[in-house]
Design an enzyme around this catalytic site. Structure first.
Site, PDB file in Angstrom:
ATOM      1  N   ASP A 499      48.845   5.706   6.144  1.00 25.63           N
ATOM      2  CA  ASP A 499      50.114   6.396   5.925  1.00 25.63           C
ATOM      3  C   ASP A 499      50.495   7.189   7.180  1.00 25.63           C
ATOM      4  O   ASP A 499      49.667   7.463   8.041  1.00 25.63           O
ATOM      5  CB  ASP A 499      49.974   7.336   4.731  1.00 25.63           C
ATOM      6  N   GLU A 502      54.372   8.436  12.165  1.00 22.95           N
ATOM      7  CA  GLU A 502      55.680   8.743  12.750  1.00 22.95           C
ATOM      8  C   GLU A 502      55.720  10.144  13.351  1.00 22.95           C
ATOM      9  O   GLU A 502      56.791  10.724  13.520  1.00 22.95           O
ATOM     10  CB  GLU A 502      56.789   8.653  11.692  1.00 22.95           C
ATOM     11  N   ASP A 564      58.674   5.796   1.193  1.00 21.40           N
ATOM     12  CA  ASP A 564      58.960   6.646   0.049  1.00 21.40           C
ATOM     13  C   ASP A 564      60.394   6.466  -0.445  1.00 21.40           C
ATOM     14  O   ASP A 564      61.335   6.507   0.352  1.00 21.40           O
ATOM     15  CB  ASP A 564      58.748   8.116   0.432  1.00 21.40           C
TER      16      ASP A 564
END
Length: 798
Positions: A499, A502, A564
């Protein structure tokens, strides 16, 4: 990045601000690189007792620096806009409110300069005065306005490429430094443009403006036009079947105007190297931009592109089974209770992703584990840990062994950050493993650095101020992986949910491979997934990583999901688009959080329509967001959705779909191998197989799943039939055995338990046994009976 603080810390002005790609921070210059004729917004942050701020603004003609004009510009107090505050805070998630307040602060001041003139160098600094008479001044800053000129660089493109618009190649130059390039390619009236990585707003990007920068857009990606997984690559496909593609060979940010400003032009703008903060540096040698052009059918274009940047490798069959997870499954009891319930309800599951397993500090150690910290930050072994019987995870190895015995693989969640005291607080002792790990990261040269050589601290809203490992080089990738090796070698974990990825913001960051942030930030998620893939391979495991962020080169590193999203029909539609576009850029193994992961549980119709679509996608998985364990639970398990929504259809229909998915595994594995071999995506828009059929563009969300299946997702509520388009050929409705001949527009029945799909007639004999025919019974649920004959493709081991 220099912070430019004065001696009294009253003022802060950073020309680049926090470097959020889509929002302005209060201390920023906008634009950072202004052009001749523009006015510039100058922002500063000041302490709350500052009552006046002024800007000393000096204009110096570059041909006669001795002559200058000085003005005093008064700044006004301003609040951060709602849009910027929300963007800086990451959206409207469970952590965003506090971050939004922090982002706005109460000390923003700004002024707009006069228009900038050519041939002029500008210097400026700020002066502040407090109510009690204290005064302070900031450092000096300089800027020279830029101009677009020709001939300042070299554009390398195929000599035979006839789409380059004459005279369109320009270079943005300021003070002898070339900052950007731009050029235009001609578009024909009937051409469609697909690609640019994973996109959520449209399959065909013609008529839109977009960019390619890795970014965490928390939800509503389609509404904002932002993505975790961009690429400066696209297909251009005409309605007569002519096709070509291009790839801007850069890892820096790029911008695309796809016929939005001028309908027959695709304008590309490319960031080039930027001068470092600090004293002026000599401009580099003549800059260049390299553009690859690929010709042929769309699958040939994609094959040529992935041959250059990397292709997926075949993963074991189990990745095609149902994946299950929930952010609140944070104990061994919770995980096993959900897996037990799956078994009791006869809903087969192939993989469980355990997100909330760790101590929430190191992300390498199970919560409640007992161990002796390694003060030098060295890795632990499985034998170093004991687990209290009354703890959250009394027996992780026993749990994983039991799940394996049931045929369920186990993935653990990861994040590429090390928390600092900013989040941990002073209650964490100096000998805590996370503190020692951070010290080792910095001491041994494993951290991403700022321009001044200090460690970079995450500027984003999620895990703010955390340290970030520099995964651009092998020595740090190995160091990072060794901290987690025991999870694979000792506990037998099967993969990792990689995950994040970024978190690198800043043009001037320093990476150990020699790149600065403007060139290396987009590559960070590629290195991140590779790190874990290499770890798994070294232990004899398949490189199963599950990422949301990526860039060019990510094709070769594991699986991806769309990030998400809320549980809405809008998000459902955006996710289908994301799957088609990501696949068009070479992402073979792709999925999404079916029916969304955030907010209240979806209603039964949305949940089952989404599950039906996900059943016919490369990866089928559900997931749910953390909600502080408040009741009612927001698990996306089928039984929880049924209970919360009071709809008895959910469990039996989901069960039917999960069993269908089991029967599709062999076909999906077979077709993934085909996709990797010849460039035809596993999940692919109809333009791959039927580029010369103009009708397909009227049905952009239909797609093929492999060579044989045509999928028509139901993305609107309240309907029981759906309009569909059949390209040329013979097709069979997989639920009814009805034969159709294309090309044709048809209407298909769409009961909730029968996701509309068709099979090529030539493949029907071997695939018919995969499907079932649903017959309604008096209770309104489904009973099943096998239909047709033939055998599904055999499943591989692994």
């Amino acid at each position: 990045m220099s912070t430019h603080l004065d001696q009294g810390a009253l003022l802060r002005h950073r020309p680049h601000g926090v470097e959020h790609p889509y929002a302005t921070s209060p201390d920023q210059r906008v634009p950072v690189l202004p052009e001749v004729g523009e006015r510039v917004r100058l922002g500063v942050e000041a302490e709350s007792d500052v009552v006046a701020v002024s800007c000393e603004w000096v204009a110096q003609p570059m041909d006669d620096p001795a002559v200058s004009e000085t003005r005093s510009l008064a700044l006004e107090r301003v609040a951060v806009s709602a849009a910027d505050a929300a963007a800086l805070a990451g959206g409207d998630g469970h952590l965003a409110a506090a971050q939004a307040r922090a982002a706005g602060g109460d000390g923003g001041w700004e002024v707009t300069t006069p228009e900038l003139e050519a041939g002029t160098r500008y210097r400026y600094r700020f002066h502040a005065r407090t109510g009690d008479g204290r005064q302070a001044s900031s450092d000096w800053h300089e800027l020279v306005p830029a101009e677009w000129v020709s001939g300042a660089g070299t554009l390398t493109v195929d000599d035979a490429f006839h789409r380059l618009v004459d005279g369109s190649v320009e270079w943005l130059v300021a003070d002898g430094w070339v900052h950007r390039a731009r050029f235009a390619m001609r578009l024909e009236p009937d051409e469609h443009v697909v690609g640019f990585g994973e996109r959520f707003d449209a399959v065909d990007q013609r008529g839109r403006e977009l960019d390619a920068v890795v970014f965490e857009q928390y939800k509503a990606q389609g509404r904002h036009g932002r993505t975790y997984l961009p690429m400066p690559f696209a297909h251009v496909i005409s309605e007569t079947g002519d096709a070509w593609g291009f790839h801007v060979r850069t890892s820096r940010r790029t911008w695309f105007d796809v016929g939005a400003s001028t309908p027959d032009r695709l304008v590309v703008e490319v960031a080039l190297d930027e001068p470092a903060d600090g004293p002026p540096a000599p401009a580099p040698a003549t800059p260049s931009v390299d553009v690859a052009v690929y010709r042929g059918a769309p699958h040939e274009v994609l094959a040529a592109f992935t041959a250059e940047v990397g292709r997926a490798e075949e993963l074991p069959d189990w990745v095609f089974r149902l994946w299950a997870s929930g952010n609140e499954w944070n104990t061994q009891h919770a995980v096993m209770e959900r897996m037990d319930r799956h078994r009791e309800l006869d809903i087969p599951v192939g993989a469980v992703v355990v997100e909330a397993w760790s101590d929430e500090q190191t992300f390498t150690i199970f919560r409640d584990a007992m161990y002796e910290p390694h003060r030098d930050g060295s890795p632990h072994d499985a034998s170093d840990f004991t687990y209290p019987p009354d703890g959250a995870w009394p027996d992780p190895k026993g749990m994983i062994d039991e799940l394996h015995a049931r045929g369920i693989r186990v993935l653990l969640w990861q994040i590429p950050l090390v928390k600092t005291r900013y989040e941990l607080g002073d209650d964490v002792g100096d000998d805590a493993q996370v503190i020692r790990d951070g010290e080792a990261m910095v001491r041994d040269g494993h951290a991403v650095l700022e321009a001044d050589g200090t460690p970079y601290h995450n500027r984003g809203w999620w895990f703010p101020q955390a340290l970030m490992p520099d995964l651009s080089v092998e020595r740090t990738r190995q160091w990072w992986a060794e901290k987690r090796r025991y999870l694979v070698s000792g506990l037998d974990v099967d993969g990792f949910k990689t995950d994040g990825g970024e978190h690198a913001w800043g043009h001037d960051l320093r990476y150990a491979d020699g790149r600065r942030g403007n060139e290396g930030n987009n590559l960070y998620p590629v290195h991140y997934a590779r790190t874990f893939g290499d770890l798994l391979r070294s232990e004899g495991k398949a490189p199963v990583t599950f990422s949301r962020a990526g860039f060019t080169g990510s094709q070769a590193h594991g699986l991806f999901w769309a990030g998400d999203e809320d549980s809405t029909w809008e998000a459902f539609r955006s996710s289908v688009i994301a799957g088609i576009t990501a696949s068009a850029c070479g992402i073979v193994y792709w999925g999404w959080d079916l029916a969304g992961f955030s907010g209240e549980v979806p209603d039964a119709e949305l949940y089952l329509r989404a599950a039906g679509a996900a059943c016919f996608m490369p990866i089928m998985q559900y997931h749910s967001e953390f909600n502080h364990h408040r009741r009612p639970l927001r698990d996306r398990t089928p039984w929880n959705v049924a209970e919360q929504r009071g709809d008895e259809r959910v469990v039996p229909v989901f069960r039917q779909l999960a069993h269908l998915r089991e029967r599709l595994v062999g076909y999906l594995a077979e077709q993934a191998a085909v996709a990797i071999r010849d460039g035809r995506p596993l999940m692919r828009g109809l333009f791959f197989d039927h580029p010369d059929d103009p009708m397909i563009w009227r049905y952009p969300l239909q797609y093929q799943l492999g060579d044989a299946l045509l999928v028509v997702p139901v993305i609107e509520p309240g309907i029981d039939e759906v309009a569909a388009y059949l390209p040329e050929g013979q097709w069979v409705d997989v639920w009814r055995g009805t034969n159709y001949t294309g090309p044709a527009e048809i209407t298909l029945p769409a009961p909730i338990d029968q996701p509309p799909a068709l099979c090529r007639a030539v493949d029907w004999p071997r695939l018919s046994s995969v499907f079932v025919q649903a017959q309604p019974n008096p209770a309104g649920t489904a009973t099943t009976a096998e239909s047709g004959s033939g055998e599904s493709p055999p499943s591989r081991g692994g």
